[in-house]
Design a protein around this motif. Structure first.
Motif, PDB file in Angstrom:
ATOM      1  N   ASP A  56       2.122  -1.710 -40.544  1.00  0.00           N
ATOM      2  CA  ASP A  56       2.837  -2.082 -41.770  1.00  0.00           C
ATOM      3  C   ASP A  56       2.324  -1.291 -42.968  1.00  0.00           C
ATOM      4  O   ASP A  56       3.102  -0.878 -43.834  1.00  0.00           O
ATOM      5  CB  ASP A  56       2.709  -3.579 -42.047  1.00  0.00           C
ATOM      6  CG  ASP A  56       3.510  -4.432 -41.081  1.00  0.00           C
ATOM      7  OD1 ASP A  56       4.350  -3.883 -40.325  1.00  0.00           O
ATOM      8  OD2 ASP A  56       3.284  -5.661 -41.068  1.00  0.00           O
ATOM      9  N   GLN A  57       1.022  -1.083 -43.023  1.00  0.00           N
ATOM     10  CA  GLN A  57       0.450  -0.309 -44.122  1.00  0.00           C
ATOM     11  C   GLN A  57       0.938   1.139 -44.071  1.00  0.00           C
ATOM     12  O   GLN A  57       1.269   1.731 -45.106  1.00  0.00           O
ATOM     13  CB  GLN A  57      -1.070  -0.357 -44.075  1.00  0.00           C
ATOM     14  CG  GLN A  57      -1.649  -1.720 -44.383  1.00  0.00           C
ATOM     15  CD  GLN A  57      -3.159  -1.747 -44.260  1.00  0.00           C
ATOM     16  OE1 GLN A  57      -3.833  -0.777 -44.585  1.00  0.00           O
ATOM     17  NE2 GLN A  57      -3.684  -2.846 -43.784  1.00  0.00           N
ATOM     18  N   LEU A  58       0.991   1.714 -42.872  1.00  0.00           N
ATOM     19  CA  LEU A  58       1.486   3.092 -42.734  1.00  0.00           C
ATOM     20  C   LEU A  58       2.962   3.171 -43.099  1.00  0.00           C
ATOM     21  O   LEU A  58       3.386   4.133 -43.755  1.00  0.00           O
ATOM     22  CB  LEU A  58       1.241   3.600 -41.306  1.00  0.00           C
ATOM     23  CG  LEU A  58      -0.220   3.707 -40.874  1.00  0.00           C
ATOM     24  CD1 LEU A  58      -0.307   4.148 -39.412  1.00  0.00           C
ATOM     25  CD2 LEU A  58      -1.020   4.633 -41.770  1.00  0.00           C
ATOM     26  N   ASP A  59       3.731   2.175 -42.688  1.00  0.00           N
ATOM     27  CA  ASP A  59       5.154   2.139 -43.058  1.00  0.00           C
ATOM     28  C   ASP A  59       5.325   2.059 -44.567  1.00  0.00           C
ATOM     29  O   ASP A  59       6.234   2.693 -45.123  1.00  0.00           O
ATOM     30  CB  ASP A  59       5.851   0.954 -42.397  1.00  0.00           C
ATOM     31  CG  ASP A  59       6.074   1.153 -40.902  1.00  0.00           C
ATOM     32  OD1 ASP A  59       5.951   2.302 -40.426  1.00  0.00           O
ATOM     33  OD2 ASP A  59       6.361   0.152 -40.222  1.00  0.00           O
ATOM     34  N   ALA A  60       4.472   1.313 -45.219  1.00  0.00           N
ATOM     35  CA  ALA A  60       4.552   1.181 -46.677  1.00  0.00           C
ATOM     36  C   ALA A  60       4.289   2.529 -47.355  1.00  0.00           C
ATOM     37  O   ALA A  60       4.898   2.832 -48.380  1.00  0.00           O
ATOM     38  CB  ALA A  60       3.555   0.140 -47.177  1.00  0.00           C
ATOM     39  N   LEU A  61       3.414   3.327 -46.776  1.00  0.00           N
ATOM     40  CA  LEU A  61       3.168   4.661 -47.340  1.00  0.00           C
ATOM     41  C   LEU A  61       4.427   5.508 -47.291  1.00  0.00           C
ATOM     42  O   LEU A  61       4.740   6.213 -48.249  1.00  0.00           O
ATOM     43  CB  LEU A  61       2.056   5.381 -46.563  1.00  0.00           C
ATOM     44  CG  LEU A  61       0.656   4.799 -46.676  1.00  0.00           C
ATOM     45  CD1 LEU A  61      -0.277   5.529 -45.722  1.00  0.00           C
ATOM     46  CD2 LEU A  61       0.148   4.909 -48.101  1.00  0.00           C
ATOM     47  N   ARG A  62       5.146   5.454 -46.187  1.00  0.00           N
ATOM     48  CA  ARG A  62       6.359   6.225 -46.056  1.00  0.00           C
ATOM     49  C   ARG A  62       7.420   5.727 -47.014  1.00  0.00           C
ATOM     50  O   ARG A  62       8.158   6.506 -47.601  1.00  0.00           O
ATOM     51  CB  ARG A  62       6.892   6.173 -44.623  1.00  0.00           C
ATOM     52  CG  ARG A  62       6.021   6.926 -43.665  1.00  0.00           C
ATOM     53  CD  ARG A  62       6.563   7.075 -42.292  1.00  0.00           C
ATOM     54  NE  ARG A  62       7.679   6.196 -41.981  1.00  0.00           N
ATOM     55  CZ  ARG A  62       8.208   6.100 -40.773  1.00  0.00           C
ATOM     56  NH1 ARG A  62       7.706   6.795 -39.796  1.00  0.00           N
ATOM     57  NH2 ARG A  62       9.206   5.287 -40.547  1.00  0.00           N
ATOM     58  N   THR A  63       7.510   4.418 -47.199  1.00  0.00           N
ATOM     59  CA  THR A  63       8.500   3.836 -48.097  1.00  0.00           C
ATOM     60  C   THR A  63       8.203   4.234 -49.542  1.00  0.00           C
ATOM     61  O   THR A  63       9.098   4.584 -50.295  1.00  0.00           O
ATOM     62  CB  THR A  63       8.507   2.294 -47.966  1.00  0.00           C
ATOM     63  OG1 THR A  63       8.786   1.968 -46.610  1.00  0.00           O
ATOM     64  CG2 THR A  63       9.528   1.669 -48.872  1.00  0.00           C
ATOM     65  N   GLN A  64       6.923   4.205 -49.925  1.00  0.00           N
ATOM     66  CA  GLN A  64       6.538   4.565 -51.289  1.00  0.00           C
ATOM     67  C   GLN A  64       6.775   6.032 -51.569  1.00  0.00           C
ATOM     68  O   GLN A  64       7.103   6.417 -52.679  1.00  0.00           O
ATOM     69  CB  GLN A  64       5.084   4.220 -51.534  1.00  0.00           C
ATOM     70  CG  GLN A  64       4.814   2.725 -51.553  1.00  0.00           C
ATOM     71  CD  GLN A  64       3.330   2.402 -51.608  1.00  0.00           C
ATOM     72  OE1 GLN A  64       2.487   3.282 -51.666  1.00  0.00           O
ATOM     73  NE2 GLN A  64       3.016   1.119 -51.577  1.00  0.00           N
ATOM     74  N   ALA A  65       6.611   6.878 -50.541  1.00  0.00           N
ATOM     75  CA  ALA A  65       6.779   8.309 -50.737  1.00  0.00           C
ATOM     76  C   ALA A  65       8.244   8.706 -50.831  1.00  0.00           C
ATOM     77  O   ALA A  65       8.567   9.750 -51.373  1.00  0.00           O
ATOM     78  CB  ALA A  65       6.119   9.078 -49.576  1.00  0.00           C
ATOM     79  N   ALA A  66       9.129   7.868 -50.329  1.00  0.00           N
ATOM     80  CA  ALA A  66      10.564   8.206 -50.310  1.00  0.00           C
ATOM     81  C   ALA A  66      11.207   8.082 -51.649  1.00  0.00           C
ATOM     82  O   ALA A  66      10.798   7.886 -52.654  1.00  0.00           O
ATOM     83  CB  ALA A  66      11.286   7.295 -49.346  1.00  0.00           C
TER      84      ALA A  66
END
Length: 74
Positions: A64-74
């Motif tokens: 979930d933390q890694l997914d949040a990084l991708r979401t924030q970068a988008a």
């Protein structure tokens, strides 16, 4: 507080501290791989994160933390 309760609380805190350290390292590695567009490393880190999450249910999910990084970068 009994000695057993105290030991259990210390053990729990130690495990959580260790997991937090592992999460921080994995996040740093994932960000580095992402910046370098190293898709293979990112995939491997996510696989290891999923395995770690499966071994520690109830703890904060690294995936979930890694997914949040991708979401924030988008």
């Amino acid at each position: 507080m009994s000695n057993i309760t105290s030991l259990a609380a210390r053990r729990s805190a130690t495990v959580e501290d260790a997991l937090a350290s592992i999460h921080a390292g994995a996040i740093a590695d994932y960000l580095s791989a992402s910046l370098g567009r190293d898709w293979d490393s990112m995939r491997i880190i996510r696989q290891r994160a999923a395995a770690l999450d499966a071994k520690h249910p109830g703890s904060q999910s690294l995936v979930d933390q890694l997914d949040a990084l991708r979401t924030q970068a988008a």
